[in-house]
Each structure stands twice: as structure tokens, then as C-alpha cells.
Design an enzyme around this catalytic site. Structure first.
Site, mmCIF file in Angstrom:
data_model
loop_
_atom_site.group_PDB
_atom_site.id
_atom_site.type_symbol
_atom_site.label_atom_id
_atom_site.label_comp_id
_atom_site.label_asym_id
_atom_site.label_seq_id
_atom_site.Cartn_x
_atom_site.Cartn_y
_atom_site.Cartn_z
ATOM 1 N N PRO A 119 0.879 -1.343 -0.271
ATOM 2 C CA PRO A 119 0.287 0.070 0.069
ATOM 3 C C PRO A 119 0.563 0.980 -0.220
ATOM 4 O O PRO A 119 0.980 2.021 1.215
ATOM 5 C CB PRO A 119 -0.698 -0.286 1.355
ATOM 6 C CG PRO A 119 0.075 -0.847 2.574
ATOM 7 C CD PRO A 119 0.910 -1.927 1.300
ATOM 8 N N CYS A 120 1.113 1.866 -1.207
ATOM 9 C CA CYS A 120 2.745 3.164 -1.160
ATOM 10 C C CYS A 120 1.268 3.848 -1.201
ATOM 11 O O CYS A 120 1.867 4.911 -0.804
ATOM 12 C CB CYS A 120 3.198 2.763 -2.628
ATOM 13 S SG CYS A 120 2.506 2.554 -4.036
ATOM 14 N N HIS A 121 -0.201 3.991 -1.554
ATOM 15 C CA HIS A 121 -0.567 5.062 -0.792
ATOM 16 C C HIS A 121 -1.664 5.557 -0.024
ATOM 17 O O HIS A 121 -1.676 6.261 0.606
ATOM 18 C CB HIS A 121 -2.840 4.569 -2.101
ATOM 19 C CG HIS A 121 -3.368 3.137 -0.812
ATOM 20 N ND1 HIS A 121 -2.868 1.940 -1.153
ATOM 21 C CD2 HIS A 121 -4.006 3.258 0.070
ATOM 22 C CE1 HIS A 121 -3.507 1.204 -0.599
ATOM 23 N NE2 HIS A 121 -4.129 2.132 0.490
#
Length: 167
Positions: free
Chosen positions: A127-129
Site C-alpha cells: 500500500p504505497c497509497h
């Protein structure tokens, strides 16, 4: 060497391209952002990604917070370290690039962490978001900032709904 397999799935953030070897997921790309080209030598294999597609569907309707999918994260050691740290950010929470850098023991490497996150081959699941600017601003997401906002809002809404049921 096993053939590279792929499929595409629809999602609330647009078409997603999934790549893998039939056992592990090697890539999950948001095609609406910086589209990944499907290579001629890849074989379409929708059934090979059925479990991933189901888990993504569950995530997008707020029923799944963690993924149980074998992953292959291939990159230089620093990138892999940054990507592992991404998987430690809890669902519904965010951290700054600087905080992520501190968590991997490289407190002066916020920009390098941002660059590594930009090369993350498995969006959403890794989850780079969940990484934002130090001032709380949305920065850097290959699928576009509007999709990053959608993912963060989806997680925040699911957390809020769960808290309402606990009260």
C-alpha cells in the site's frame, strides 16, 4: 522458467493489470495511471488470478483489510526494504515519507523512499497509497492522486463504519 501470466480486472480505480507466475503475484498495475504494457510473450490466464481478484473485490467493498496472496517483490535491496515497510502500515492509516524512512533505519532518505515507492510493482496490496507528504498532502501515486484519494477514503470509511458498529 515459468511463463509470465497476466489478467486484467475491473476496479473502482480503473482497470488493474495483474502479472505473475501462476503461484505468486509479481505485479499489480493501475492502468489508468502509468499503464504497464502487456508483452507479447505473456500468456493470459484469468483463472490463475481468481483468488487475487476475489481479495481485491473484497478490499474495494470494505470487507478486507489484509491480503493473503503470495508475492514476489523483485528489486534492489533498498527498494525491497521500503516495500516491506509499506506492508507494515496499518489499514486506514497514513505515514509520511520521512516516517517511512525512519522506520527502515534511513532517516535522511525520505526522497529515496519516495523513489522506491514510485517503483512499487504491486499497487494496492503493497500500500504505497498510505504514504503522504509531511504536511499531510497527497503526493506521488502512479495511478494518479485522485485514485490515491479514493483508496484512502475507502479505507477511512471502512474504519469509520467498523467503529460505529463497535460502539
Amino acid at each position: 522458467m515459468a511463463a509470465q501470466l497476466y489478467t486484467t480486472v475491473k476496479s473502482p480505480i480503473g482497470e488493474l493489470l495483474l502479472t505473475g507466475d501462476g503461484y505468486a503475484l509479481h505485479g499489480l498495475y493501475v492502468q489508468a495511471g502509468r499503464p504497464k504494457k502487456i508483452r507479447r510473450e505473456w500468456e493470459r490466464a484469468d483463472d490463475a488470478f481468481a483468488a487475487v481478484a476475489t481479495q481485491l473485490d473484497e478490499y474495494f467493498v470494505g470487507e478486507r483489510r489484509e491480503f493473503d496472496v503470495p508475492l514476489v517483490l523483485d528489486g534492489p535491496p533498498f527498494q525491497r526494504q521500503a516495500w516491506r515497510a509499506l506492508r507494515e502500515i496499518p489499514y486506514g492509516e497514513t505515514v509520511s515519507y520521512g516516517e517511512q524512512a525512519r522506520r527502515i533505519g534511513a532517516p535522511d532518505a525520505a526522497r529515496a523512499v519516495g523513489a522506491a515507492n514510485g517503483q512499487n510493482p504491486i499497487a494496492v496490496i503493497v500500500p504505497c497509497h498510505r504514504v503522504i507528504g509531511a504536511d499531510g498532502s497527497l503526493t506521488g501515486f502512479g495511478g494518479g492522486l485522485e485514485r490515491k484519494r479514493l483508496l484512502l477514503d475507502l479505507e477511512a470509511d471502512a474504519v469509520s463504519a467498523a467503529l460505529r458498529f463497535e460502539i
